[in-house]
Design a protein around this motif. Structure first.
Motif, PDB file in Angstrom:
ATOM      1  N   SER A  63       0.855  -1.187   0.000  1.00  0.00           N
ATOM      2  CA  SER A  63       0.000   0.000   0.000  1.00  0.00           C
ATOM      3  C   SER A  63       0.891   1.237   0.000  1.00  0.00           C
ATOM      4  CB  SER A  63      -0.914  -0.013   1.224  1.00  0.00           C
ATOM      5  OG  SER A  63      -1.779   1.094   1.209  1.00  0.00           O
TER       6      SER A  63
ATOM      7  N   ASP B 268       1.067   5.413   0.006  1.00  0.00           N
ATOM      8  CA  ASP B 268       0.358   6.674   0.251  1.00  0.00           C
ATOM      9  C   ASP B 268       1.090   7.801  -0.463  1.00  0.00           C
ATOM     10  OD1 ASP B 268      -1.648   5.652   1.980  1.00  0.00           O
ATOM     11  OD2 ASP B 268      -0.164   5.532   3.591  1.00  0.00           O
TER      12      ASP B 268
ATOM     13  N   THR C 280      -4.171   6.695  -1.549  1.00  0.00           N
ATOM     14  CA  THR C 280      -3.588   5.410  -1.183  1.00  0.00           C
ATOM     15  C   THR C 280      -3.777   4.445  -2.339  1.00  0.00           C
ATOM     16  OG1 THR C 280      -4.057   5.771   1.161  1.00  0.00           O
ATOM     17  CG2 THR C 280      -3.635   3.503   0.462  1.00  0.00           C
TER      18      THR C 280
ATOM     19  N   THR D   5      -2.860   0.652  -4.253  1.00  0.00           N
ATOM     20  CA  THR D   5      -2.395  -0.732  -4.139  1.00  0.00           C
ATOM     21  C   THR D   5      -1.423  -1.005  -5.276  1.00  0.00           C
ATOM     22  OG1 THR D   5      -4.467  -1.472  -3.141  1.00  0.00           O
ATOM     23  CG2 THR D   5      -3.078  -3.162  -4.151  1.00  0.00           C
TER      24      THR D   5
ATOM     25  N   ASP E   3      -8.511  -7.215   1.730  1.00  0.00           N
ATOM     26  CA  ASP E   3      -7.264  -6.458   1.767  1.00  0.00           C
ATOM     27  C   ASP E   3      -6.439  -6.997   2.932  1.00  0.00           C
ATOM     28  OD1 ASP E   3      -7.803  -4.995   4.252  1.00  0.00           O
ATOM     29  OD2 ASP E   3      -9.242  -3.839   3.082  1.00  0.00           O
ATOM     30  N   LYS E   4      -5.206  -6.514   3.028  1.00  0.00           N
ATOM     31  CA  LYS E   4      -4.282  -7.083   4.010  1.00  0.00           C
ATOM     32  C   LYS E   4      -4.727  -6.859   5.448  1.00  0.00           C
ATOM     33  CE  LYS E   4      -0.064  -7.177   1.283  1.00  0.00           C
ATOM     34  NZ  LYS E   4       1.365  -6.798   1.216  1.00  0.00           N
ATOM     35  N   THR E   5      -5.600  -5.882   5.663  1.00  0.00           N
ATOM     36  CA  THR E   5      -6.017  -5.593   7.033  1.00  0.00           C
ATOM     37  C   THR E   5      -7.125  -6.529   7.505  1.00  0.00           C
ATOM     38  OG1 THR E   5      -7.716  -3.976   6.370  1.00  0.00           O
ATOM     39  CG2 THR E   5      -5.451  -3.167   6.658  1.00  0.00           C
ATOM     40  N   LYS E   6      -7.761  -7.246   6.577  1.00  0.00           N
ATOM     41  CA  LYS E   6      -8.893  -8.099   6.934  1.00  0.00           C
ATOM     42  C   LYS E   6      -8.426  -9.497   7.314  1.00  0.00           C
ATOM     43  CE  LYS E   6     -12.582  -5.937   4.224  1.00  0.00           C
ATOM     44  NZ  LYS E   6     -13.571  -6.139   3.133  1.00  0.00           N
ATOM     45  N   THR E   7      -8.894  -9.961   8.453  1.00  0.00           N
ATOM     46  CA  THR E   7      -8.645 -11.331   8.868  1.00  0.00           C
ATOM     47  C   THR E   7      -9.783 -12.217   8.356  1.00  0.00           C
ATOM     48  OG1 THR E   7      -9.879 -11.096  10.934  1.00  0.00           O
ATOM     49  CG2 THR E   7      -7.531 -10.484  10.969  1.00  0.00           C
TER      50      THR E   7
ATOM     51  N   ASP F 175     -12.849 -11.292  10.085  1.00  0.00           N
ATOM     52  CA  ASP F 175     -13.455 -10.063   9.554  1.00  0.00           C
ATOM     53  C   ASP F 175     -14.348 -10.372   8.359  1.00  0.00           C
ATOM     54  OD1 ASP F 175     -12.147  -8.469  11.425  1.00  0.00           O
ATOM     55  OD2 ASP F 175     -10.431  -8.092  10.117  1.00  0.00           O
TER      56      ASP F 175
END
Length: 380
Positions: free
Chosen positions: A78, A80, A121, A123, A204-208, A211
């Motif tokens: 990611s 920015d 931001t 990807t 996305d990488k933040t989601k487990t 989630d």
């Protein structure tokens, strides 16, 4: 394979005069940069030189790698990009983040395409070619997604999640031995089967894994609320809907008739002794075949999902039903049918009957179709 020369990707498609003009601009940039460095060293000393380096990436431009990566890159990252960033600032940032090998091929590609880089931001991927990096900034890389199709079972949904790159142990932990209540949906159900809503979900990488499962359950809750289905009725409605999803084609009227058959079979006027006798539930126990036929031995199972032996509805849904199947379960057709059979699975033609004798005649039509297509017309 060794990196391609910088000029290969940047000059492709340009006329000779355009190539010469670009080389002149590149030479002037480097001369100007060299002059700046010399002045900084003479006036400010080494500290001043590295101050300019930090501000504009000059040192990397002159002494860093001169090649270019190939292809679309590897791992997603990611990036920015701050408002007001120049192309060179972005190029240096991408070098530092490991997206591109060095700034010059990237700047040449930006110039060639007359690209405008927007703040935000983005990807991107590590080790991208300059051409791919510029393309990603013009036409952003879509976040990875998974699609849960209507009628999918929990085990199939788990496989989809794992195939998308999620850790298998985390997926198991998020789903196995869990119920809707574990995700805030106050419905009595034996598992998450039927409560992982069929739809497309962004990853996305933040989601487990948890989630993503939470999103699926939340989507189910939203749909139940929208349809006015109360928590106390939800498991029954979704269970009927899942049977309709599996046992009938997408035709709206046929589905509503099938829903009525199931309700008639477990009513006080049942002609099946209160048994649903759904091959779909038996197939759920043992693993479904494409034609949903079951054997006599399979129908002897003691599983609570064996509706040939257990009266009433099974404990919960057997798949994630579509909105059309849920609608059929909510608003079944009026009629006294107690039996049905898809006599032509290719076309979805389905025949309904009030009596068992009439049903047997329809079954013979289906068996003939089955024998004509795969030689299994005698299966029971």
């Amino acid at each position: 394979m060794s990196p391609l020369p910088t000029e290969f990707s940047a000059d492709e498609g340009l006329s000779r005069s355009e190539v010469r003009a670009k080389k002149r601009r590149r030479m002037l940039r480097r001369r100007r940069t060299t002059t700046i460095i010399v002045i900084c060293i003479l006036v400010f000393g080494i500290g001043g030189f590295f101050g300019v380096k930090a501000a504009g990436g000059v040192f990397d431009d002159l002494f860093g790698p001169k090649g270019d990566y190939e292809g679309q890159g590897t791992n997603e990252v990611s990036i920015d990009i701050a408002p007001g960033s120049s192309a060179r600032t972005v190029a240096n940032q991408l070098v530092e983040e490991g997206v591109i090998m060095n700034s010059e091929p990237f700047l040449d590609e930006v110039e060639r395409r007359e690209a405008t880089i927007q703040a935000g931001t983005w990807t991107m991927r590590e080790k991208m070619s300059s051409k791919a990096a510029v393309e990603a900034l013009i036409n952003p890389i879509a976040p990875p997604r998974i699609t849960v199709a209507e009628g999918k079972q929990v085990e199939e949904i788990k496989a989809i999640m794992i195939e998308s790159g999620m850790n298998a142990d985390e997926v198991d932990k998020a789903i196995d031995d869990k119920t809707p209540k574990d995700y805030g949906l106050e419905i009595d159900a034996p598992s998450l089967e039927g409560y992982l809503y069929p739809a497309t979900y962004d990853l996305d990488k933040t989601k487990t894994a948890e989630d993503v499962v939470q999103e699926m359950v939340d989507k189910t809750e939203s749909e139940l609320d929208e349809l006015g289905i109360e928590d106390k009725d939800a498991n029954r409605i979704l269970t009927i809907a899942s049977l309709v999803e599996k046992e009938s084609p997408g035709d709206e009227e046929v589905r509503k008739k099938v829903a009525r058959v199931f309700l008639n079979r477990i009513s006080d006027h049942s002609k099946t002794g209160g048994l649903l006798q759904s091959d779909a539930t038996v197939a759920y126990i043992h693993g479904a075949r494409s034609d949903l036929t079951t054997t006599k031995k399979e129908r002897q199972s003691d599983s609570p999902y064996n509706t040939y032996k257990k009266k009433g509805l099974p404990p919960g849904p057997i798949n994630a039903p579509s909105s059309g199947a849920v609608e059929a379960a909510l608003n079944p057709s009026k009629g006294d049918w107690q039996f049905f059979v898809a006599t032509n699975p290719d076309t979805g033609e389905t025949k309904f009957a009030n009596t068992y004798d009439e049903h047997q005649k329809n079954v013979e039509i289906y068996r003939k179709w089955l024998k004509d297509h795969n030689g299994n017309g005698d299966k029971e």
